[in-house]
Enzyme design. Structure first.
Site, PDB file in Angstrom:
ATOM      1  N   TRP A  74      29.998-134.038 -28.580  1.00 65.54           N
ATOM      2  CA  TRP A  74      31.300-134.658 -28.302  1.00 65.54           C
ATOM      3  C   TRP A  74      30.948-136.018 -27.724  1.00 65.54           C
ATOM      4  CZ3 TRP A  74      34.062-136.753 -24.246  1.00 65.54           C
ATOM      5  CH2 TRP A  74      35.432-136.924 -24.475  1.00 65.54           C
ATOM      6  N   ASN A  98      23.913-132.460 -22.478  1.00 68.66           N
ATOM      7  CA  ASN A  98      25.358-132.404 -22.256  1.00 68.66           C
ATOM      8  C   ASN A  98      25.626-133.091 -20.926  1.00 68.66           C
ATOM      9  OD1 ASN A  98      28.088-131.745 -22.046  1.00 68.66           O
ATOM     10  ND2 ASN A  98      27.651-129.721 -21.170  1.00 68.66           N
ATOM     11  N   GLU A 478      54.179-129.470 -21.129  1.00 65.89           N
ATOM     12  CA  GLU A 478      53.195-128.651 -21.854  1.00 65.89           C
ATOM     13  C   GLU A 478      53.531-128.610 -23.347  1.00 65.89           C
ATOM     14  OE1 GLU A 478      50.387-127.508 -21.646  1.00 65.89           O
ATOM     15  OE2 GLU A 478      50.240-125.804 -23.006  1.00 65.89           O
ATOM     16  N   LYS A 601      36.693-128.267 -26.049  1.00 66.91           N
ATOM     17  CA  LYS A 601      37.036-127.336 -24.973  1.00 66.91           C
ATOM     18  C   LYS A 601      36.027-127.543 -23.851  1.00 66.91           C
ATOM     19  CE  LYS A 601      39.408-123.225 -24.501  1.00 66.91           C
ATOM     20  NZ  LYS A 601      40.845-123.523 -24.457  1.00 66.91           N
TER      21      LYS A 601
HETATM   22  C1  F6R Z   1      45.107-128.407 -23.510  1.00 67.02           C
HETATM   23  C2  F6R Z   1      43.899-128.003 -22.825  1.00 67.02           C
HETATM   24  C3  F6R Z   1      43.375-128.873 -21.764  1.00 67.02           C
HETATM   25  C4  F6R Z   1      42.814-128.021 -20.615  1.00 67.02           C
HETATM   26  C5  F6R Z   1      42.135-128.926 -19.582  1.00 67.02           C
HETATM   27  C6  F6R Z   1      41.623-128.137 -18.404  1.00 67.02           C
HETATM   28  O1  F6R Z   1      45.484-127.491 -24.480  1.00 67.02           O
HETATM   29  O2  F6R Z   1      43.321-126.994 -23.133  1.00 67.02           O
HETATM   30  O3  F6R Z   1      44.332-129.783 -21.311  1.00 67.02           O
HETATM   31  O4  F6R Z   1      43.851-127.304 -20.030  1.00 67.02           O
HETATM   32  O5  F6R Z   1      41.077-129.602 -20.188  1.00 67.02           O
HETATM   33  O6  F6R Z   1      40.689-127.192 -18.804  1.00 67.02           O
HETATM   34  P1  F6R Z   1      40.301-125.995 -17.877  1.00 67.02           P
HETATM   35  O7  F6R Z   1      41.496-125.109 -17.746  1.00 67.02           O
HETATM   36  O8  F6R Z   1      39.159-125.324 -18.553  1.00 67.02           O
HETATM   37  O9  F6R Z   1      39.923-126.572 -16.538  1.00 67.02           O
END
Ligand code: F6R
Length: 606
Positions: A74, A98, A478, A601
């Site tokens: 990424w 990373n 959202e 993600k």
């Molecule tokens: C949107 C999404 C992101 C995460 C954000 C926080 O669909 O998935 O906005 O919510 O990057 O990620 P976490 O919850 O893993 O801290």
């Protein structure tokens, strides 16, 4: 963000690494690469685009070696092309990374003056060349890595191969997660345990500042002071993740459909057999709480916003939601009697983790609400609650969001009840309404055909507005985020009362507004906003219940009738059609829903 894999064992490394990289592709997918060692010689292959391009190239021209490292990128520094893809090499070192090396410019200038050459635009390339500079001064590989760790600033998870060292992988981490997997005759490295699904469930989580020498015979781990240290192994059950898409075309759709069960699991974890069932919650209830801070990023931040409304209503104490990347840098005033709640699906998000560390430094009571087991935030929080959503593969978060909301509402309810701000009757009613929720979510998923018709309409629109009041305002945020993420249609969530203060200028016949209006005490006001939009020629998509539909009349382009529900629970229920709307709009546009452009993600860099 960026997936890393390492393998050392009796088999050819590249097929194993490719399969593992496919499982990590949700962490980034703009380019990929692999390096192996065969009879002491480094081989490398890199391609731009998805893992499939790399896999195809390796089928056409395989590279041999029973030890190897792989990467799915990424991009942070430099275009997503082959030249910038990892592994990055120096003459005797190959590395995958990373994170971000923040002081790479200074290091690069210094190395250039020493005569070293660079071939990419990345921050990462300084790593192999810096380590090489120490090797060239006769350091052994681990000594060179340790010396480099003292120079590198920023966040990194690094995995190295050294030419001539066919039985050694060296790893190091600072800020970015890294795990080591153990099997009877093989060793693995991964940026998260999911990458090792189907390979091993015997995992050692490295801690911040750790480095390690991995060979078939032994594993030597060094702590932040570069002294040998022992780290325990954990059994992590990740087998179910091997073929997780089932009969669904996309993870996103599968995970939307999983919500009745994931919400039930979240409820069961807190109210098993109708009893309050959590020691962590018990401990929180016993503490004084003057103020609640709720902190997260993206979708998790919107969960925090919704929860701030719930907490003020149920516990009657001030509650504020904060974006982690703002909170961590603005010297927020937080006190020991505050309860700071950190919400994160992955438990690895760099900004949320840094915000948690800040709260700890302020001695604030803290609690993390997490999904991913054994993550950094779980280890670093005073207390943690799991949302029990199960692995979430879709880059666009769906089931984690509704499970976060379920846990946050239950938490507010239990604390309010224990502190006497929620009566016994209110407690019982809301609790039983919560247990009705999975059935109602299932019913909303059944509205799929109506939602597809709306998706067909909005897929041609240049922008979409989402409005709501009260709890429906952060829900609209959202909904807008979900749509932008997977369809690339510009979308904005707006507090309906704010429309007249500027955003109504956006309304015209090509820009539809999704109006979130359950029949509650704010319904009439939201419907006035709907009328204002209609009066200006804006198409309207109304989400309401049967009572609301009767009151609103038929001045809408589309209306979706949702089950009537306790107003407190509407954010959870009304989110589901918004997820489906985003999903079906994206598929109508022919987009790859599970791999939205520019996203990954688990955002482990700032
Ligand atoms: C949107 C999404 C992101 C995460 C954000 C926080 O669909 O998935 O906005 O919510 O990057 O990620 P976490 O919850 O893993 O801290």
């Amino acid at each position: 963000m960026c997936g890393i894999i390492g393998y050392l064992g009796p088999h050819q490394a590249s097929p194993i690494i490719i399969e593992a990289l496919r499982r990590l592709e949700y962490r980034g997918y703009d380019s990929a690469g692999i390096a192996t060692l065969d009879n002491g010689t480094l081989n490398r292959r890199r391609t731009s685009g998805r893992i499939n391009n790399l896999a195809d190239s390796l089928v056409q021209e395989p590279i041999r070696g029973k030890i190897g490292i792989g990467h799915t990128r990424w991009a942070t520094h430099g275009l997503p092309n082959e030249q910038n893809a990892h592994p990055h090499n120096s003459c005797s070192i190959s590395v995958v990374h990373n994170g971000i090396i923040e002081n790479f410019k200074q290091i690069k200038e210094n190395l250039l003056t020493q005569g070293y050459e660079f071939s990419s635009e990345t921050d990462t390339e300084v790593v192999p060349i810096l380590v090489q500079s120490f090797i060239d001064r006769n350091a052994k590989p681990i000594e060179a890595v340790h010396q480099a760790m003292k120079v590198l600033q920023g966040q990194f998870a690094l995995c190295f191969l050294f030419a001539g060292e066919d039985d050694v992988i060296i790893v190091a981490r600072q800020g970015s997660p890294l795990v080591i997997g153990h099997d009877q005759d093989a060793m693995f490295v991964a940026s998260d345990a999911l990458g090792l699904a189907g390979l091993t469930d015997n995992i050692t989580y490295l801690e911040d500042g750790d480095s390690a020498i991995i060979s078939q015979q032994e594993l030597i781990i060094f702590d932040v002071n570069q002294k040998p240290v022992s780290r325990s192994k954990t059994i992590v059950s990740i087998d179910s993740a091997v073929n997780p898409k089932g009969n669904y075309k996309h993870f996103m759709l599968k995970e939307i459909h999983e919500q009745p069960e994931s919400i039930s699991r979240a409820l069961e974890s807190l109210f098993q057999s109708g009893q309050l069932n959590d020691q962590t919650v018990d401990q929180i209830c016993q503490q004084p709480i003057n103020w609640v801070n709720l902190i997260g990023c993206g979708t998790a931040y919107y969960a925090c916003q919704i929860a701030s409304y719930w907490f003020e209503k149920l516990i009657k104490i001030p509650a504020r939601a904060e974006i982690a990347s703002e909170f961590r840098y603005r010297n927020a005033v937080i006190k020991p009697d505050d309860l700071s709640i950190f919400v994160s699906q992955s438990g690895e998000t760099a900004d949320t983790l840094a915000a948690l560390r800040y709260a700890r430094d302020c001695h604030s009571n803290n609690l993390s609400i997490l999904n991913n087991p054994a993550c950094s935030m779980e280890r670093e929080s005073q207390r943690a609650l799991s949302i029990h959503a199960g692995f979430e593969f879709s880059v666009a978060s769906t089931k984690a969001f509704t499970s976060q909301l379920t846990v946050l509402l239950s938490l507010g309810l239990i604390i309010g009840y224990r502190k006497g701000t929620v009566t016994h009757e209110e407690f019982s009613t809301i609790k039983s309404d919560l247990f009705e929720l999975p059935k109602l979510v299932d019913a909303v998923i059944g509205l799929r055909d109506d939602i597809i018709k709306i998706a067909e309409f909005i897929s041609d629109c240049p922008a979409v507005i989402f409005i709501g009041r009260g709890l429906m305002y952060p829900t609209s945020l959202e909904g807008a985020l979900k749509l932008k993420e997977v369809t690339y249609i510009h979308a904005e969530g707006i507090a309906a009362g704010e429309l007249k203060h500027g955003p109504i200028a956006l309304v015209d016949k090509t820009v539809p507004t999704v109006v979130l209006a359950p029949s509650n005490d704010l319904f009439v006001k939201t419907i006035s906003n709907l009328k204002e939009i209609r009066a200006r020629g804006g198409p309207v998509i109304l989400l309401t219940d049967s009572e609301g539909l009767v009151q609103a009349g038929d001045d809408t382009n589309f209306a979706l009738t949702l089950p009537k529900i306790n107003p407190l629970l509407t954010p959870i229920l009304y989110t589901v059609p918004l997820q489906l709307l985003a999903y079906f709009t994206a598929t109508k546009k022919g987009l790859d829903v599970d791999k939205p452009r520019h996203l990954a993600k688990s955002v482990t860099v700032e």
